[in-house]
Structures are given as structure tokens and as C-alpha cells.
Design a protein around this motif. Sequence first.
Motif, PDB file in Angstrom:
ATOM      1  N   GLY A 264       5.244  30.792  51.486  1.00  0.00           N
ATOM      2  CA  GLY A 264       6.568  30.182  51.435  1.00  0.00           C
ATOM      3  C   GLY A 264       7.037  29.697  52.792  1.00  0.00           C
TER       4      GLY A 264
ATOM      5  N   CYS B 104      18.569  30.910  43.175  1.00  0.00           N
ATOM      6  CA  CYS B 104      17.714  31.536  44.186  1.00  0.00           C
ATOM      7  C   CYS B 104      18.278  32.909  44.517  1.00  0.00           C
TER       8      CYS B 104
ATOM      9  N   GLN C 117      11.645  28.789  45.964  1.00  0.00           N
ATOM     10  CA  GLN C 117      13.068  28.684  46.285  1.00  0.00           C
ATOM     11  C   GLN C 117      13.352  27.550  47.252  1.00  0.00           C
TER      12      GLN C 117
ATOM     13  N   ARG D  21      11.498  40.169  56.325  1.00  0.00           N
ATOM     14  CA  ARG D  21      12.365  39.968  55.150  1.00  0.00           C
ATOM     15  C   ARG D  21      13.824  40.309  55.431  1.00  0.00           C
TER      16      ARG D  21
ATOM     17  N   LEU E 124      17.815  36.077  46.365  1.00  0.00           N
ATOM     18  CA  LEU E 124      16.996  36.522  47.490  1.00  0.00           C
ATOM     19  C   LEU E 124      16.421  37.921  47.276  1.00  0.00           C
TER      20      LEU E 124
ATOM     21  N   THR F  87      11.294  32.953  41.896  1.00  0.00           N
ATOM     22  CA  THR F  87      11.170  34.319  42.416  1.00  0.00           C
ATOM     23  C   THR F  87      10.235  34.411  43.613  1.00  0.00           C
ATOM     24  N   THR F  88       9.732  33.281  44.110  1.00  0.00           N
ATOM     25  CA  THR F  88       8.932  33.264  45.336  1.00  0.00           C
ATOM     26  C   THR F  88       9.664  32.438  46.381  1.00  0.00           C
ATOM     27  N   LEU F  89       9.384  32.703  47.645  1.00  0.00           N
ATOM     28  CA  LEU F  89      10.017  31.953  48.721  1.00  0.00           C
ATOM     29  C   LEU F  89       9.639  30.484  48.637  1.00  0.00           C
TER      30      LEU F  89
ATOM     31  N   LEU G 165       7.811  40.423  46.787  1.00  0.00           N
ATOM     32  CA  LEU G 165       6.791  39.412  47.044  1.00  0.00           C
ATOM     33  C   LEU G 165       5.681  39.977  47.916  1.00  0.00           C
TER      34      LEU G 165
ATOM     35  N   LEU H 273       4.668  35.553  50.808  1.00  0.00           N
ATOM     36  CA  LEU H 273       5.773  35.304  51.739  1.00  0.00           C
ATOM     37  C   LEU H 273       5.347  34.292  52.799  1.00  0.00           C
TER      38      LEU H 273
ATOM     39  N   LEU I  73      12.704  38.391  46.550  1.00  0.00           N
ATOM     40  CA  LEU I  73      11.717  38.286  47.613  1.00  0.00           C
ATOM     41  C   LEU I  73      11.270  39.664  48.106  1.00  0.00           C
TER      42      LEU I  73
ATOM     43  N   LEU J 188      16.532  35.134  55.893  1.00  0.00           N
ATOM     44  CA  LEU J 188      16.014  34.459  54.701  1.00  0.00           C
ATOM     45  C   LEU J 188      17.078  33.569  54.066  1.00  0.00           C
TER      46      LEU J 188
END
Length: 371
Positions: free
Chosen positions: A188, A172, A141, A217, A174, A136-138, A180, A185, A177, A222
Motif C-alpha cells: 500500500g 476507509c 484505500q 501503523r 483505518l 480493508t487494505t492500505l 494487515l 502494508l 489496517l 496513516l
Amino acid sequence: MSTVSSASHTVTIDLGERSYPIVIGTELLGNPATYAALPKGAAALIVTNTTVAPLYADQLRAALAAKYAQVHTVVLPDGEEHKNWQTLNLIFDALLGHGCDRKTVLFALGGGVIGDMTGFAAASYMRGVPFVQVPTTLLAQVDSSVGGKTAINHPLGKNMIGAFYQPQLVVCDLATLDTLEPRQLSAGLGEIIKYGPIADMDFMDWLQTHMDALLARDRTALAHAVRRSCEIKAWVVGQDERESGLRAILNFGHTFGHAIEAGMGYGNWLHGEGVGAGMVMAAELSRRLGLVDAAFAERLRTLVQRAGLPLCGPLLDAADNAGRYLELMRVDKKSEAGEIRFVLIDGPGQATVRAAPDALVREVIDACCAA
């Protein structure tokens, strides 16, 4: 019957019988079809943390209820400082407390800390149970959820206790994000930036053009960044699953970065922040060794800065800062017989792993650390 969104994209980690897909898109996490191909089992255990659970645990639980008769959840404290034996045991407590068998599937719902600990628990419980990464975080992922590295930290070194253990699937979504924090961010983006200098200068060009969109974002930007990062990592891991050679290049910036994390105390600097400053230091070391020119080092420095990441390493010891860095870096997994091995840029788009004289490393640390 629901299906996985046609807008999703799949990258495959090719490891023979241990191969698995990374599915990238939106409307994935809460869609039962996302998990349709997973092995059957009587139970699933969602491992998450206090930050992510209120946001996404119910969605995932509802999606899994269509496949598993029992869906249990264990909620861990949030933060790198909790990536240790004590927290890992909470996962084992839940597995044993619910009478989970070796067909129980673990789902890592969260960032890199949750993914690493869930994977290590899955590798260890009954000598191995299946698990799924739902990052759940960049940062998770594009890096930590992919490739099967699982671990916990030790006070003397990051990720020093763990196992190589591949997931069955990486999801993943998106949309996660959107919640986040800006600092996360940027962290990541540090792991995304590394892929350009080590493997794909066209991607580095793309990042320079689209950095503002990533920070805003923009979903299309992304999606491309996550996909290309996963493609590069899949290519590397497919050739060197257990980091006996090529895979070490994925640790560009990490030797310095891990020293920063350990020296500051886990959780004070985010992993991606340490990698950001670490890449600047590694690029400067590459320059002083004659591997790249000053223009390349400055280009990377500017990109790290635009991502909102620190350019300077912190002072870890007022009396002998460089000495403290060296002490911590000798614990790095790439070290051999006490000799520190650095991932350096051997020309744009190429990386090498090699040692460097301590005196030169000291000069770089002194030049690149905050006064």
C-alpha cells in the motif's frame, strides 16, 4: 441514533451527478450511520474473500441489517490469481440465485481485487446496480477503491477487461489496517509514494519524515497519508474520469509493474511491489531522458526501499529479459499502435506520458533487474 464519528474526514470525488464521498476514519465499517445516505433497496450483497470474511463480514452485515431487509454474502477465494471470469461469475451466481433486482446494493469488502471485481459485477448486472467500496487494505484505500476503475485480468494483460463505474460511497476504516500483513502494508505504501513525484513534493517530503510512523501503523500518520492520497486522486479523477489524458499520470510505475505481475504470474508479486520496482525503473528512465537528475532518482529509490518494497525487477526471461518486458508492456492500456507510453517524471512533482526508444528502455531494464 448513531452518527458517523466526528473524527472522520470526507474527501469528495466531484463528478457532477456521479459525485460521491470518501469517508476516512475509525469506527466506520460497523456503524449503521455510515451507510444512512445510500439508496434504498430490498437487498444488499456483501462480496468479500476467505481472508477478510472472518474478520469483518459480521460487522458489516450487522450494520447493513438496519437498512436492508436481506443481506447476502458471497465469499470468494483470495488472491490476484483469482481475478478472472470464473471468480467474477460467482458474484453473478449469488445475485441471480438470490433473485436480486436492480436496486440491490453491492458492498465490496476487501482489497483491490475484491473492489475491482465487485465494481465490474455492479456495472454489468442488469446493466448497472449501485455499489459501495469498503476497502480493508492500505492499497485499496488510497488507490483502487477510488475513481471507478473496475476490471478483471486476462492471462495476457492486467485489468484489460472492465468498465469505468463509480461507487456510491467509499468507506476507509483505518482500524482494518491493524490486521494487515506487513507485506500488504508495504504494498500500500507503494501506491502512496507515487503521489509525491507526480503531483506534490511537499507530500514526498512528509513521507520521508513519517515513513517509520507509517510502517509502525501510527493511526495519525496513516490518516494523513490516506487523506492526502485520496485528495490528489480526487483532483485528478475530477478532471479526467475516463483516463483520456491527465489521469494516466496515476499509473506512474505501473507500466513496468504490470509487466512484472503478468510475467511472474498473478499473485507472485503483489501489485504494490510491482509498482515499487516499477517506479524505480520509471525514475531511471526519466533520468536517462534528461527529465530529472540523479539526486531525484536516488531520493525516490531510497523512499521505496524504506517502505520495504523491492528495488529490482525480476528476471522474466533468462535469454532476453528486456525483450520479455517489452512484449508484456506493449499490451498496456496506455500503448498506442504498439508504441509503449510511459508515465515519467518531468521534473519533481510533475508527470508526463510519453514514449521512449526501445534501446533506452532495454538499458533501463538491464540496469534495474535482479541478476
